[in-house]
Design an enzyme around this catalytic site. Structure first.
Site, PDB file in Angstrom:
ATOM      1  N   LYS A  85       1.515  -2.689   9.202  1.00 22.37           N
ATOM      2  CA  LYS A  85       3.100  -1.724   8.844  1.00 22.37           C
ATOM      3  C   LYS A  85       4.670  -2.733   8.937  1.00 22.37           C
ATOM      4  O   LYS A  85       4.288  -3.140  10.466  1.00 22.37           O
ATOM      5  CB  LYS A  85       2.865  -0.080   9.401  1.00 22.37           C
ATOM      6  CG  LYS A  85       4.606   0.727   9.117  1.00 22.37           C
ATOM      7  CD  LYS A  85       2.834   1.724  10.136  1.00 22.37           C
ATOM      8  CE  LYS A  85       4.233   3.082   9.851  1.00 22.37           C
ATOM      9  NZ  LYS A  85       3.911   4.256  10.338  1.00 22.37           N
ATOM     10  N   ASP A 100       4.080  15.078  11.950  1.00 21.22           N
ATOM     11  CA  ASP A 100       4.469  14.676  10.775  1.00 21.22           C
ATOM     12  C   ASP A 100       2.557  15.591  10.100  1.00 21.22           C
ATOM     13  O   ASP A 100       2.421  14.428   9.402  1.00 21.22           O
ATOM     14  CB  ASP A 100       4.766  13.347  10.819  1.00 21.22           C
ATOM     15  CG  ASP A 100       5.177  13.502   8.850  1.00 21.22           C
ATOM     16  OD1 ASP A 100       5.671  14.304   8.451  1.00 21.22           O
ATOM     17  OD2 ASP A 100       5.891  12.251   9.332  1.00 21.22           O
ATOM     18  N   LEU A 141       0.619  -1.025  -0.079  1.00 17.34           N
ATOM     19  CA  LEU A 141      -0.088   0.103  -0.093  1.00 17.34           C
ATOM     20  C   LEU A 141       1.377   1.286   0.111  1.00 17.34           C
ATOM     21  O   LEU A 141       0.506   2.281  -0.353  1.00 17.34           O
ATOM     22  CB  LEU A 141      -0.689   0.245   1.144  1.00 17.34           C
ATOM     23  CG  LEU A 141      -1.849  -0.892   1.514  1.00 17.34           C
ATOM     24  CD1 LEU A 141      -2.359  -0.803   2.820  1.00 17.34           C
ATOM     25  CD2 LEU A 141      -2.983  -0.719   0.295  1.00 17.34           C
ATOM     26  N   GLY A 142       2.094   1.408   0.790  1.00 19.44           N
ATOM     27  CA  GLY A 142       2.920   2.461   0.417  1.00 19.44           C
ATOM     28  C   GLY A 142       4.315   1.595   1.587  1.00 19.44           C
ATOM     29  O   GLY A 142       4.255   0.844   1.342  1.00 19.44           O
ATOM     30  N   GLY A 186      10.182   0.434   6.927  1.00 20.62           N
ATOM     31  CA  GLY A 186       9.984  -0.659   6.066  1.00 20.62           C
ATOM     32  C   GLY A 186       8.269  -0.549   5.366  1.00 20.62           C
ATOM     33  O   GLY A 186       8.208   0.314   4.842  1.00 20.62           O
ATOM     34  N   GLU A 187       7.960  -1.272   5.094  1.00 21.63           N
ATOM     35  CA  GLU A 187       7.170  -0.704   3.705  1.00 21.63           C
ATOM     36  C   GLU A 187       5.170  -1.713   4.197  1.00 21.63           C
ATOM     37  O   GLU A 187       5.258  -2.016   5.906  1.00 21.63           O
ATOM     38  CB  GLU A 187       6.741  -2.356   2.725  1.00 21.63           C
ATOM     39  CG  GLU A 187       7.877  -1.370   1.589  1.00 21.63           C
ATOM     40  CD  GLU A 187       8.602  -2.409   1.572  1.00 21.63           C
ATOM     41  OE1 GLU A 187       8.649  -3.937   2.669  1.00 21.63           O
ATOM     42  OE2 GLU A 187      10.020  -2.397   0.870  1.00 21.63           O
TER      43      GLU A 187
HETATM   44  N1  LIG Z   1      -4.470   1.444   7.910  1.00 25.49           N
HETATM   45  C1  LIG Z   1      -4.211   1.487   6.524  1.00 25.49           C
HETATM   46  N2  LIG Z   1      -4.772   1.311   5.848  1.00 25.49           N
HETATM   47  C2  LIG Z   1      -4.496   1.806   4.777  1.00 25.49           C
HETATM   48  N3  LIG Z   1      -2.936   1.868   4.161  1.00 25.49           N
HETATM   49  C3  LIG Z   1      -2.805   2.602   5.046  1.00 25.49           C
HETATM   50  C4  LIG Z   1      -2.909   2.572   6.121  1.00 25.49           C
HETATM   51  N4  LIG Z   1      -1.136   2.470   7.197  1.00 25.49           N
HETATM   52  C5  LIG Z   1      -0.235   3.800   5.693  1.00 25.49           C
HETATM   53  N5  LIG Z   1      -1.326   3.363   5.008  1.00 25.49           N
HETATM   54  C6  LIG Z   1      -0.584   2.929   3.476  1.00 25.49           C
HETATM   55  O1  LIG Z   1       1.216   3.956   3.605  1.00 25.49           O
HETATM   56  C7  LIG Z   1       1.560   4.831   3.446  1.00 25.49           C
HETATM   57  C8  LIG Z   1       3.083   5.489   4.375  1.00 25.49           C
HETATM   58  O2  LIG Z   1       2.470   4.812   5.315  1.00 25.49           O
HETATM   59  P1  LIG Z   1       3.212   5.501   7.196  1.00 25.49           P
HETATM   60  O3  LIG Z   1       2.984   6.719   6.942  1.00 25.49           O
HETATM   61  O4  LIG Z   1       1.649   5.080   8.105  1.00 25.49           O
HETATM   62  O5  LIG Z   1       4.633   5.005   7.220  1.00 25.49           O
HETATM   63  P2  LIG Z   1       5.835   5.533   7.122  1.00 25.49           P
HETATM   64  O6  LIG Z   1       6.944   4.648   7.278  1.00 25.49           O
HETATM   65  O7  LIG Z   1       6.055   6.429   8.771  1.00 25.49           O
HETATM   66  O8  LIG Z   1       5.991   6.714   5.882  1.00 25.49           O
HETATM   67  P3  LIG Z   1       6.555   8.134   5.803  1.00 25.49           P
HETATM   68  O9  LIG Z   1       8.173   7.893   6.003  1.00 25.49           O
HETATM   69  O10 LIG Z   1       6.451   8.585   4.738  1.00 25.49           O
HETATM   70  O11 LIG Z   1       5.829   9.029   6.810  1.00 25.49           O
HETATM   71  C9  LIG Z   1       0.362   5.509   4.006  1.00 25.49           C
HETATM   72  O12 LIG Z   1       0.858   6.893   3.243  1.00 25.49           O
HETATM   73  C10 LIG Z   1      -0.684   4.911   3.444  1.00 25.49           C
HETATM   74  O13 LIG Z   1      -0.809   5.542   2.059  1.00 25.49           O
END
Ligand SMILES: Nc1ncnc2c1ncn2[C@@H]1O[C@H](COP(=O)(O)OP(=O)(O)OP(=O)(O)O)[C@@H](O)[C@H]1O
Length: 656
Positions: free
Chosen positions: A89, A195, A66-67, A72-73
């Protein structure tokens, strides 16, 4: 080492001895030589019991990506027992040293404490100790933790970039109210998010917005936000100013202020609000210094009256520029006077003039026609940050297929390329608030740079906006046998799309049965976190403990030490929701006269930061106030420290 000379296989309960979510004091930070990521050492639990951490492959199946997270992903997945959709996550643990990323540690600890409709919930933590997929011959275990979250069909950045979604003004109002609700809850619980950006605002299939990604959030000291001051005022605590993704970074952070408040989150909300109209981040600085220029080009260089403290900040040099505000020209075409006033107050340069989450909810813009919609209705299509590349390709394709306009004289020149060269387009007839906001064709390749703090602590990571194939259409090729890490019957992992072993929800049915709001059982709903007597916002509560006395000395702000003006203690003026058409009161924030009164006499390069004053009339042991010790840490000064605290945040307070 094992008998045959190979590395010993760790026991199945290897992770059981670790304790997740509690760090009592600032841990020593280590850097992994291989990945260059920063980690803290996990402490061993005193008992060997598993504590809220189950084994991944026994309970979940990983699905599409998803992202891309920092450490991590993020994947979509299925909870095998219930066939519910979840988001997972992934947190990769340093294999050699068993070290755990700090940001993940912080996010888990804070999410466990929050419980609100507009905040993402942490369902549970699971760990994965399957054989390393990158080395099928080895007996090495792949070590990763997963944060299991409810699956959300979209994030705001995906929605704004989706060319098939056009948000109505009533939907934008609804979304803003939800964001402010969630943020107000966080701020009253004494956390700053740090953030706020569109990618961190998730949307479920019911149109409920959830604030996510608490990897940079932290506890703040001082009073929670109230109608006079943003939260955190007066404690004298200093925090790192290298937080927040650059394009959403508040001007006080850009100028290097370390004593910032929850107002940094409100700035982010202002950026998100404006992004709903232009459909791209509005302040795209190329460097940290450039970010300051970009901000002042939109809002004008602040004068001494506009923002007194700016002259005392490390980056004060930026205030010698001479930009004029262009906000009206840029956003006046989308918003009425009242809407523009709302935007300006969210993006007030002086953090002490910025709206608080609570006061913003009562701005008259919300009572003007069109009223906020009851519920946001999004198309069934899912829109995540990871889809942005796909939208970009679609946009590029549709542009390249467009027939070029004939030159004057209605002839097509021989040399004319069929590809439209310029993507500049005039915005369509700008209507005021009642119109659907139409943005000019946007640069959808725009992607905010990662948070600067993460730049420092983590490897700069490339942006992977999708998982490499259109999610809904083409199934990926079947992977070679033997790589399946997760499915007990050894079906290759990528076979998950062929439908034969897919769960009932894998056909992208938007119904998310795992979502607490749809699966509501009051028996299991936790009571909201009590705000505590220190949460003295002047809301609608009739409980006198939550109302501040006009003479409450804790609201005297030591950053403005000479503020003895009696007018500051007049009752707070509120917007009336009954009279939406009353002219805007420009003095609304601050409501009670000049906020910077008395600053003329200020001599020092920085105002002093005395201990937070406590009036003798206050019940001292109700004040959960940390006091700085000589060695820089904070101790609990309540007279009866054994009394249960509203928020036991000491363990996560001092990481950075
Ligand atoms: N619960 C969820 N349901 C669906 N998609 C999600 C969910 N949590 C995160 N995502 C997707 O994953 C992406 C990244 O998640 P998140 O921001 O929590 O990760 P991160 O490691 O903190 O990323 P970043 O470093 O970009 O802030 C989000 O923008 C969203 O598109």
């Amino acid at each position: 080492m094992g008998d045959n000379g190979s590395p010993a296989v760790p026991s199945k309960t290897e992770f059981n001895k670790y304790k997740i979510g509690k760090v009592k004091s600032t841990p020593s930070i280590q850097r992994d030589a291989k990945t260059n990521l920063t980690y803290i050492k996990l402490r061993k639990r005193s008992s060997e019991k598993v504590y809220g951490c189950t084994i991944f492959q026994d309970h979940y199946r990983e699905d599409e990506k998803l992202g891309q997270g920092t450490f991590g992903e993020v994947y979509k997945g299925i909870h095998l027992e219930t066939q519910r959709q979840v988001a997972m996550k992934k947190i990769i643990v340093s294999v050699e040293k068993d070290l755990f990323p700090i940001t993940a540690q912080r996010e888990i600890t804070i999410l466990k404490r929050l419980n609100h409709k507009n905040i993402i919930k942490l369902i549970e933590m699971v760990y994965d100790h399957s054989p390393d997929p990158t080395n099928s011959a080895s007996t090495n275990l792949h070590k990763a933790f997963y944060m299991i979250l409810p699956y959300m069909v979209a994030d705001l950045s995906g929605v704004l970039h989706n060319p098939r979604i056009n948000l109505e003004m009533c939907d934008i109002k609804n979304m803003m109210l939800q964001i402010l609700e969630g943020l107000n809850y966080i701020h009253c619980a004494k956390f700053m998010h740090r953030d706020i950006k569109t990618a961190n605002i998730l949307i479920d299939h019911n149109g409920v917005l959830k604030l996510a990604d608490f990897g940079l959030a932290r506890l703040y000291y001082g009073c929670p936000p109230n109608l006079k001051y943003p939260g955190g005022a007066g404690s004298g605590a200093k925090y790192t100013s290298v937080v927040v993704t650059r394009w959403y970074r508040a001007p006080e952070l850009v100028l290097g202020d370390k004593q910032y408040t929850t107002a940094v989150d409100i700035w982010g909300v202002g950026c998100v609000f404006a992004e709903c109209f232009e459909k791209k981040p509005i302040l795209q600085g190329k460097t940290d210094i450039d970010q300051g220029h970009v901000i002042f080009k939109l809002l004008g260089t602040p004068t001494k009256e506009d923002w007194v403290m700016a002259r005392h900040l490390p980056g004060a040099e930026l205030t010698t520029t001479n930009y004029k505000s262009t906000i009206k020209e840029r956003f006046g075409k989308y918003l009425t006077e009242t809407g523009l006033d709302f935007l300006k107050q969210l993006l007030a340069l002086d953090p002490y003039k910025r709206l608080t989450a609570m006061s913003a909810k009562h701005h008259p813009w919300f009572t003007q026609e069109p009223l906020p919609s009851e519920r946001i209705r999004l198309p069934s299509e899912e829109s995540h940050e990871a889809d942005i590349k796909r939208y970009k390709e679609e946009m590029h394709q549709s542009l390249s297929q467009r027939v070029p306009t004939a030159p004057r004289g209605h002839t097509v020149e021989k040399s004319e390329s069929p590809v439209v060269k310029s993507r500049m387009a005039m915005p369509r007839g700008p209507k005021k608030d009642d119109a659907i906001p139409i943005a000019p064709l946007r640069d959808i390749s725009a992607k905010p740079p990662p948070s600067k703090l993460r730049d420092l602590h983590q490897n700069p990571r490339p942006y992977h906006p999708n998982n490499g194939y259109p999610k809904t259409v083409v199934p990926p090729p079947v992977a070679p046998a033997g790589v399946n890490r997760y499915v007990a019957n050894n079906t290759p992992r990528t076979n998950r799309f062929n439908g034969s072993n897919a769960g009932p929800n894998s056909n992208r049915n938007p119904v998310n049965r795992f979502h607490p709001e749809t699966n509501f059982n009051p028996k299991y709903v936790k009571a909201p976190l009590p705000l505590g007597p220190q949460s003295r916002y002047q809301g609608n509560s009739t409980d006198s403990r939550y109302k501040s006395s006009p003479n409450d000395s804790r609201y005297l702000n030591p950053r403005y030490p000479n503020k003895s003006d009696a007018s500051l203690n007049k009752p707070v003026q509120k917007y009336s929701r009954q009279e939406p058409n009353t002219p805007i009161n420009r003095n609304y924030n601050p409501p009670n006269g000049p906020r910077n009164a008395g600053f003329e006499h200020y001599q020092d390069s920085r105002p002093p930061h005395p201990q937070f004053p406590i009036s003798s009339s206050q019940n001292q042991h109700q004040i959960n106030k940390p006091v700085e010790k000589k060695n820089g840490s904070f101790k609990d000064e309540r007279t009866n420290p054994d009394e249960p605290k509203e928020f036991d945040n000491g363990d996560i307070a001092d990481l950075y």
